[in-house]
Design a protein around this motif. Sequence first.
Motif, PDB file in Angstrom:
ATOM      1  N   ARG A 126      14.353  -4.336 -10.682  1.00 44.72           N
ATOM      2  CA  ARG A 126      13.322  -5.793 -10.053  1.00 44.72           C
ATOM      3  C   ARG A 126      12.877  -6.246 -10.861  1.00 44.72           C
ATOM      4  NH1 ARG A 126      11.422  -5.335  -5.317  1.00 44.72           N
ATOM      5  NH2 ARG A 126       9.563  -6.397  -5.650  1.00 44.72           N
ATOM      6  N   VAL A 127      12.592  -7.918 -10.246  1.00 47.76           N
ATOM      7  CA  VAL A 127      12.111  -8.803 -11.249  1.00 47.76           C
ATOM      8  C   VAL A 127      11.425  -9.020 -11.313  1.00 47.76           C
ATOM      9  CG1 VAL A 127      13.410 -11.378 -11.935  1.00 47.76           C
ATOM     10  CG2 VAL A 127      15.342  -9.449 -10.647  1.00 47.76           C
ATOM     11  N   GLU A 128      10.859  -8.212 -12.511  1.00 43.44           N
ATOM     12  CA  GLU A 128       9.233  -8.405 -13.032  1.00 43.44           C
ATOM     13  C   GLU A 128       8.980  -8.737 -13.662  1.00 43.44           C
ATOM     14  OE1 GLU A 128       7.489  -8.227  -9.771  1.00 43.44           O
ATOM     15  OE2 GLU A 128       8.488  -7.654  -8.545  1.00 43.44           O
ATOM     16  N   ARG A 129       7.705  -9.604 -14.591  1.00 44.68           N
ATOM     17  CA  ARG A 129       7.266  -9.739 -15.302  1.00 44.68           C
ATOM     18  C   ARG A 129       6.973  -8.046 -16.272  1.00 44.68           C
ATOM     19  NH1 ARG A 129       2.785  -9.269 -18.162  1.00 44.68           N
ATOM     20  NH2 ARG A 129       1.598  -8.017 -16.713  1.00 44.68           N
ATOM     21  N   THR A 130       6.777  -6.804 -15.967  1.00 40.14           N
ATOM     22  CA  THR A 130       6.582  -6.353 -15.842  1.00 40.14           C
ATOM     23  C   THR A 130       7.948  -5.399 -16.427  1.00 40.14           C
ATOM     24  OG1 THR A 130       6.176  -5.126 -13.978  1.00 40.14           O
ATOM     25  CG2 THR A 130       3.984  -5.159 -15.592  1.00 40.14           C
ATOM     26  N   LYS A 131       9.041  -5.455 -16.147  1.00 38.09           N
ATOM     27  CA  LYS A 131      10.319  -4.806 -16.326  1.00 38.09           C
ATOM     28  C   LYS A 131      10.925  -5.645 -17.686  1.00 38.09           C
ATOM     29  CE  LYS A 131      10.683  -2.588 -12.502  1.00 38.09           C
ATOM     30  NZ  LYS A 131      10.342  -0.051 -12.819  1.00 38.09           N
ATOM     31  N   GLY A 132       9.917  -6.817 -17.878  1.00 36.72           N
ATOM     32  CA  GLY A 132      10.663  -7.820 -19.330  1.00 36.72           C
ATOM     33  C   GLY A 132      11.905  -7.880 -19.111  1.00 36.72           C
ATOM     34  N   GLU A 174      29.310  -4.534  -4.743  1.00 34.33           N
ATOM     35  CA  GLU A 174      28.640  -5.448  -4.871  1.00 34.33           C
ATOM     36  C   GLU A 174      28.392  -4.107  -6.405  1.00 34.33           C
ATOM     37  OE1 GLU A 174      28.240  -8.852  -6.321  1.00 34.33           O
ATOM     38  OE2 GLU A 174      29.686  -7.777  -5.265  1.00 34.33           O
ATOM     39  N   LYS A 175      27.487  -3.487  -5.858  1.00 34.79           N
ATOM     40  CA  LYS A 175      27.017  -2.785  -7.231  1.00 34.79           C
ATOM     41  C   LYS A 175      27.813  -2.563  -7.779  1.00 34.79           C
ATOM     42  CE  LYS A 175      24.478   1.304  -6.329  1.00 34.79           C
ATOM     43  NZ  LYS A 175      23.113   2.011  -6.114  1.00 34.79           N
ATOM     44  N   ALA A 176      28.906  -1.264  -7.672  1.00 31.05           N
ATOM     45  CA  ALA A 176      29.818  -1.253  -8.346  1.00 31.05           C
ATOM     46  C   ALA A 176      30.508  -2.512  -9.170  1.00 31.05           C
ATOM     47  CB  ALA A 176      30.401  -0.569  -7.699  1.00 31.05           C
ATOM     48  N   ARG A 177      31.064  -3.083  -7.979  1.00 32.85           N
ATOM     49  CA  ARG A 177      31.346  -4.631  -9.299  1.00 32.85           C
ATOM     50  C   ARG A 177      30.730  -4.674 -10.438  1.00 32.85           C
ATOM     51  NH1 ARG A 177      31.409  -9.324 -10.538  1.00 32.85           N
ATOM     52  NH2 ARG A 177      29.727  -9.619  -8.942  1.00 32.85           N
ATOM     53  N   VAL A 178      29.314  -5.155 -10.004  1.00 26.25           N
ATOM     54  CA  VAL A 178      28.889  -5.916 -11.427  1.00 26.25           C
ATOM     55  C   VAL A 178      28.395  -4.805 -12.275  1.00 26.25           C
ATOM     56  CG1 VAL A 178      26.122  -5.760 -11.305  1.00 26.25           C
ATOM     57  CG2 VAL A 178      26.722  -6.931  -9.993  1.00 26.25           C
ATOM     58  N   LEU A 179      28.340  -3.348 -12.014  1.00 27.41           N
ATOM     59  CA  LEU A 179      28.444  -2.500 -13.414  1.00 27.41           C
ATOM     60  C   LEU A 179      29.757  -1.928 -13.835  1.00 27.41           C
ATOM     61  CD1 LEU A 179      26.430   0.286 -11.802  1.00 27.41           C
ATOM     62  CD2 LEU A 179      25.529  -0.688 -13.219  1.00 27.41           C
ATOM     63  N   GLU A 180      31.101  -2.744 -13.480  1.00 31.61           N
ATOM     64  CA  GLU A 180      31.893  -2.437 -13.662  1.00 31.61           C
ATOM     65  C   GLU A 180      32.209  -3.655 -14.715  1.00 31.61           C
ATOM     66  OE1 GLU A 180      34.550  -3.081 -10.119  1.00 31.61           O
ATOM     67  OE2 GLU A 180      34.372  -0.408  -9.824  1.00 31.61           O
ATOM     68  N   ASP A 181      31.981  -5.085 -14.252  1.00 27.52           N
ATOM     69  CA  ASP A 181      31.715  -6.205 -15.082  1.00 27.52           C
ATOM     70  C   ASP A 181      31.201  -5.740 -16.793  1.00 27.52           C
ATOM     71  OD1 ASP A 181      33.781  -6.851 -13.455  1.00 27.52           O
ATOM     72  OD2 ASP A 181      32.404  -8.041 -12.609  1.00 27.52           O
ATOM     73  N   ALA A 182      30.010  -5.282 -16.579  1.00 26.48           N
ATOM     74  CA  ALA A 182      28.978  -5.125 -17.650  1.00 26.48           C
ATOM     75  C   ALA A 182      29.612  -4.531 -19.194  1.00 26.48           C
ATOM     76  CB  ALA A 182      27.710  -4.823 -17.562  1.00 26.48           C
ATOM     77  N   ASP A 183      28.933  -4.767 -20.287  1.00 26.44           N
ATOM     78  CA  ASP A 183      28.804  -3.910 -21.266  1.00 26.44           C
ATOM     79  C   ASP A 183      27.847  -2.927 -21.801  1.00 26.44           C
ATOM     80  OD1 ASP A 183      31.763  -4.400 -21.706  1.00 26.44           O
ATOM     81  OD2 ASP A 183      31.358  -5.967 -21.350  1.00 26.44           O
ATOM     82  N   VAL A 184      26.969  -3.502 -22.086  1.00 29.43           N
ATOM     83  CA  VAL A 184      25.367  -3.628 -22.444  1.00 29.43           C
ATOM     84  C   VAL A 184      24.297  -3.529 -21.475  1.00 29.43           C
ATOM     85  CG1 VAL A 184      23.784  -3.540 -24.286  1.00 29.43           C
ATOM     86  CG2 VAL A 184      25.667  -3.929 -24.120  1.00 29.43           C
ATOM     87  N   PHE A 185      23.577  -2.628 -21.631  1.00 27.30           N
ATOM     88  CA  PHE A 185      22.305  -2.730 -19.922  1.00 27.30           C
ATOM     89  C   PHE A 185      21.556  -2.886 -21.231  1.00 27.30           C
ATOM     90  CE2 PHE A 185      19.140  -0.572 -17.489  1.00 27.30           C
ATOM     91  CZ  PHE A 185      19.649  -1.211 -16.137  1.00 27.30           C
ATOM     92  N   ILE A 186      20.397  -4.207 -20.761  1.00 32.51           N
ATOM     93  CA  ILE A 186      18.864  -4.678 -21.181  1.00 32.51           C
ATOM     94  C   ILE A 186      18.000  -3.958 -20.624  1.00 32.51           C
ATOM     95  CG2 ILE A 186      19.553  -6.936 -20.736  1.00 32.51           C
ATOM     96  CD1 ILE A 186      18.170  -7.680 -23.340  1.00 32.51           C
ATOM     97  N   LEU A 187      16.942  -3.616 -20.359  1.00 34.64           N
ATOM     98  CA  LEU A 187      15.408  -3.551 -19.975  1.00 34.64           C
ATOM     99  C   LEU A 187      14.588  -2.967 -20.490  1.00 34.64           C
ATOM    100  CD1 LEU A 187      14.617  -3.467 -16.836  1.00 34.64           C
ATOM    101  CD2 LEU A 187      14.909  -0.465 -17.090  1.00 34.64           C
ATOM    102  N   PRO A 188      13.476  -4.171 -21.551  1.00 37.44           N
ATOM    103  CA  PRO A 188      12.194  -4.597 -22.604  1.00 37.44           C
ATOM    104  C   PRO A 188      11.462  -3.805 -20.680  1.00 37.44           C
ATOM    105  CG  PRO A 188      13.687  -6.080 -22.080  1.00 37.44           C
ATOM    106  CD  PRO A 188      14.412  -5.689 -21.015  1.00 37.44           C
ATOM    107  N   THR A 189      11.288  -3.036 -20.638  1.00 41.53           N
ATOM    108  CA  THR A 189      10.741  -2.591 -19.463  1.00 41.53           C
ATOM    109  C   THR A 189       9.575  -2.194 -20.140  1.00 41.53           C
ATOM    110  OG1 THR A 189      10.106  -1.367 -17.710  1.00 41.53           O
ATOM    111  CG2 THR A 189      11.097  -0.211 -19.188  1.00 41.53           C
ATOM    112  N   TYR A 190       8.202  -2.240 -19.311  1.00 40.77           N
ATOM    113  CA  TYR A 190       6.585  -1.588 -20.321  1.00 40.77           C
ATOM    114  C   TYR A 190       6.001  -0.315 -20.146  1.00 40.77           C
ATOM    115  CZ  TYR A 190       5.694  -7.585 -21.015  1.00 40.77           C
ATOM    116  OH  TYR A 190       6.294  -8.132 -20.797  1.00 40.77           O
ATOM    117  N   THR A 191       5.986  -0.058 -18.710  1.00 43.01           N
ATOM    118  CA  THR A 191       6.652   1.364 -18.660  1.00 43.01           C
ATOM    119  C   THR A 191       7.454   1.449 -17.483  1.00 43.01           C
ATOM    120  OG1 THR A 191       5.265   0.700 -16.646  1.00 43.01           O
ATOM    121  CG2 THR A 191       3.803   1.173 -18.338  1.00 43.01           C
TER     122      THR A 191
END
Length: 365
Positions: free
Chosen positions: A188-194, A248-265
């Motif tokens: 989710r695109v939220e401030r607390t998700k980083g 579509e979700k599978a395609r997005v994951l297939e195309d990526a190399d690094v998952f970034i999530l600076p989440t607060y909680t």
Amino acid sequence: MLRILMLTPDLDTPGGVSGLLATLRDFFSVGVEYFTVGKRLHESSWFAMFRRFLGDIRRFRRTLDASHYDVVHVNPSLEFKAVIRDGVFVILARRAGVRTVVMFHGWKSDFEASLKGWRLCVFKRVFAKADAVLVLASELREKLEYWGFSAPITVETTAFHDALIRSDTLDQKLRRRRGEVRLLFFSRVERTKGIYETLDAYAMVKARRPLVKLTVAGSGTALDAAKQYAADRRLPDISWVGYVQGREKARVLEDADVFILPTYTEGLPVAVLEAMAFGLAIVTRPVGGLRDIIIDGQSGYLIEGKDPAAFAGAIERLIEDPDLLEQMSRNNHCEAVARFAASAAARRLEALYERLVCTHCQLDP
């Protein structure tokens, strides 16, 4: 065959709990029946929700009276409305003589802080008497033990659908890498998700590594503001794909190399497990269940603070060491298939149900 009554939110409503329980439904071999509780899509007023809650209570009592169930499995979050609502169902199940499993999904720190004195006593009288308790992080198990819970407490995980598992996709990903590394923020695109820390870290990496790209997948209240934030800083090569699912979700994951999530909680987001299944290295913070599944330096990197420079540094270490990135990719894929596939999670739950029933039978005269 065992009969389980699983209390769920509306499975047609997007959300982590509904998504997990809908995914597990395809993999149970015991008899699991679903009983919907909580807010429905059409409800818009407190009066409608309260009236529906009373109706759910009557329906739940009739369901227990009409059929025999071995276990009632309740899925609250540690927050006010869920604790009140699901506490009622736990009490009714125990009064009916049915064993209860309580799985805490979300965990609100402000509500946790309010559980003192008589509030904590009431909470314990209801939930500490469950036959088994499941949580998504070891720190939550420690908190319940500190509060005096005597029921067995197990650290469980969320899960992804087995259909996502494809080893050939990982091999294609590894062959495709030629110095270009693609980052993915999937939440989710939220401030607390980083999201803002993600954009700042990306800006730092992009300035030194022009081939890097970023995809932002998800919707949320901060989406428009985040897009404007990126535009104001003239950050190039960002794909805003919105909420994705299925192919579509599978395609997005297939195309990526690094998952970034600076989440607060956090609890334990399914998106992280899905990313691991697709061989992404994980760069996140040691919060919630993430500290239990991400091994720093092997699965990715755990960043203690929220400083974008620290996230940028971790990403650059992966870009500079493609052999390390490939090893993390393979480690995460293997770990995800073994532990986080829905079929594996369903088998663990079934084993728990069996133990509860067998223990009860041994105690019966």
